[in-house]
Write a protein that holds these residues in place. Structure first.
Motif, short mmCIF file in Angstrom:
data_model
loop_
_atom_site.label_atom_id
_atom_site.label_comp_id
_atom_site.label_asym_id
_atom_site.label_seq_id
_atom_site.Cartn_x
_atom_site.Cartn_y
_atom_site.Cartn_z
N THR A 6 0.83 -1.19 0.00
CA THR A 6 0.00 0.00 0.00
C THR A 6 0.87 1.24 0.00
O THR A 6 0.60 2.21 -0.72
CB THR A 6 -0.93 0.00 1.22
N GLN A 7 1.94 1.20 0.83
CA GLN A 7 2.84 2.36 0.89
C GLN A 7 3.52 2.58 -0.47
O GLN A 7 3.66 3.71 -0.92
CB GLN A 7 3.88 2.14 1.99
N MET A 8 3.93 1.49 -1.09
CA MET A 8 4.58 1.61 -2.38
C MET A 8 3.61 2.19 -3.43
O MET A 8 3.99 3.03 -4.24
CB MET A 8 5.08 0.23 -2.85
N LEU A 9 2.37 1.76 -3.41
CA LEU A 9 1.37 2.30 -4.33
C LEU A 9 1.13 3.78 -4.07
O LEU A 9 0.95 4.55 -5.02
CB LEU A 9 0.06 1.51 -4.23
N GLU A 10 1.10 4.19 -2.82
CA GLU A 10 0.93 5.61 -2.49
C GLU A 10 2.11 6.42 -3.02
O GLU A 10 1.93 7.52 -3.54
CB GLU A 10 0.81 5.79 -0.96
N GLU A 11 3.32 5.88 -2.92
CA GLU A 11 4.49 6.58 -3.44
C GLU A 11 4.41 6.71 -4.97
O GLU A 11 4.75 7.76 -5.53
CB GLU A 11 5.77 5.84 -3.03
N LEU A 12 3.97 5.64 -5.61
CA LEU A 12 3.81 5.71 -7.06
C LEU A 12 2.77 6.75 -7.45
O LEU A 12 2.94 7.50 -8.42
CB LEU A 12 3.39 4.34 -7.62
N LYS A 13 1.71 6.81 -6.66
CA LYS A 13 0.65 7.78 -6.92
C LYS A 13 1.20 9.19 -6.82
O LYS A 13 0.92 10.06 -7.65
CB LYS A 13 -0.49 7.57 -5.93
N GLU A 14 2.02 9.44 -5.80
CA GLU A 14 2.61 10.77 -5.61
C GLU A 14 3.57 11.11 -6.74
O GLU A 14 3.67 12.27 -7.16
CB GLU A 14 3.32 10.84 -4.27
N VAL A 15 4.27 10.10 -7.25
CA VAL A 15 5.22 10.34 -8.33
C VAL A 15 4.49 10.75 -9.61
O VAL A 15 4.91 11.67 -10.32
CB VAL A 15 6.08 9.08 -8.57
N PHE A 16 3.35 10.11 -9.89
CA PHE A 16 2.64 10.39 -11.13
C PHE A 16 1.68 11.56 -11.04
O PHE A 16 1.27 12.10 -12.04
CB PHE A 16 1.87 9.14 -11.59
N THR A 17 1.30 11.99 -9.87
CA THR A 17 0.34 13.08 -9.72
C THR A 17 0.83 14.38 -10.36
O THR A 17 0.08 15.00 -11.10
CB THR A 17 -0.01 13.29 -8.23
N PRO A 18 2.07 14.81 -10.17
CA PRO A 18 2.49 16.05 -10.83
C PRO A 18 2.44 15.95 -12.35
O PRO A 18 2.13 16.91 -13.03
CB PRO A 18 3.93 16.25 -10.35
N THR A 19 2.71 14.77 -12.89
CA THR A 19 2.67 14.59 -14.33
C THR A 19 1.24 14.80 -14.84
O THR A 19 1.03 15.45 -15.86
CB THR A 19 3.14 13.17 -14.71
N VAL A 20 0.27 14.28 -14.12
CA VAL A 20 -1.12 14.44 -14.52
C VAL A 20 -1.52 15.91 -14.42
O VAL A 20 -2.17 16.44 -15.30
CB VAL A 20 -2.05 13.55 -13.64
N ALA A 21 -1.09 16.58 -13.35
CA ALA A 21 -1.41 17.99 -13.19
C ALA A 21 -0.79 18.80 -14.32
O ALA A 21 -1.40 19.71 -14.86
CB ALA A 21 -0.94 18.51 -11.84
N LYS A 22 0.43 18.46 -14.72
CA LYS A 22 1.09 19.16 -15.82
C LYS A 22 0.33 18.93 -17.11
O LYS A 22 0.15 19.85 -17.90
CB LYS A 22 2.53 18.67 -15.95
#
Length: 123
Positions: A6-22
């Motif tokens: 779960t923690q690893m998935l949360e980290e992946l989510k945080e990594v990809f979130t700025p890309t989606v916002a961009k």
């Protein structure tokens, strides 16, 4: 183990979130660019309203005596081919006429007639 996954998935989510916002910001930029393109389209419409002098010359050449004669031959051929295609045995016919020769004779004459006059009409 589930917690670490779960923690690893949360980290992946945080990594990809700025890309989606961009990407969302880029979409807004594209929409603004499309608005600019609409203004360019209006300019293109003004240019398209001017008729092509070559088309006018070609139409005039088609109305000459020689042009009418060649057009008549082409239209007769097209009529013969259309009638032949309506025949039920057309698919099995040994020879199938086309009007390529007549078409090229007509186009060659029209082009040969119109081309020398074209530069006199251009601005």
């Amino acid at each position: 183990m589930v917690a670490s996954l779960t923690q690893m998935l949360e980290e992946l989510k945080e990594v990809f979130t700025p890309t989606v916002a961009k990407a969302e910001e880029d979409v807004e930029d594209v929409e603004e660019d499309e608005d600019d393109d609409d203004e360019d389209d209006e300019d293109d419409e003004d240019e398209e309203s001017v008729s092509d002098q070559y088309d006018t010359l070609r139409a005039q050449c088609q109305e000459t005596e020689e042009g009418k004669h060649l057009l008549h031959h082409y239209m007769e051929c097209a009529e013969r081919v259309t009638k032949a295609q309506q025949d039920p045995d057309y698919a099995n016919a040994e020879y199938k006429e086309d009007c390529v020769e007549e078409f090229f004779h007509l186009q060659h004459y029209i082009d040969e007639c119109a081309a020398p006059q074209l530069f006199n009409h251009l601005k």
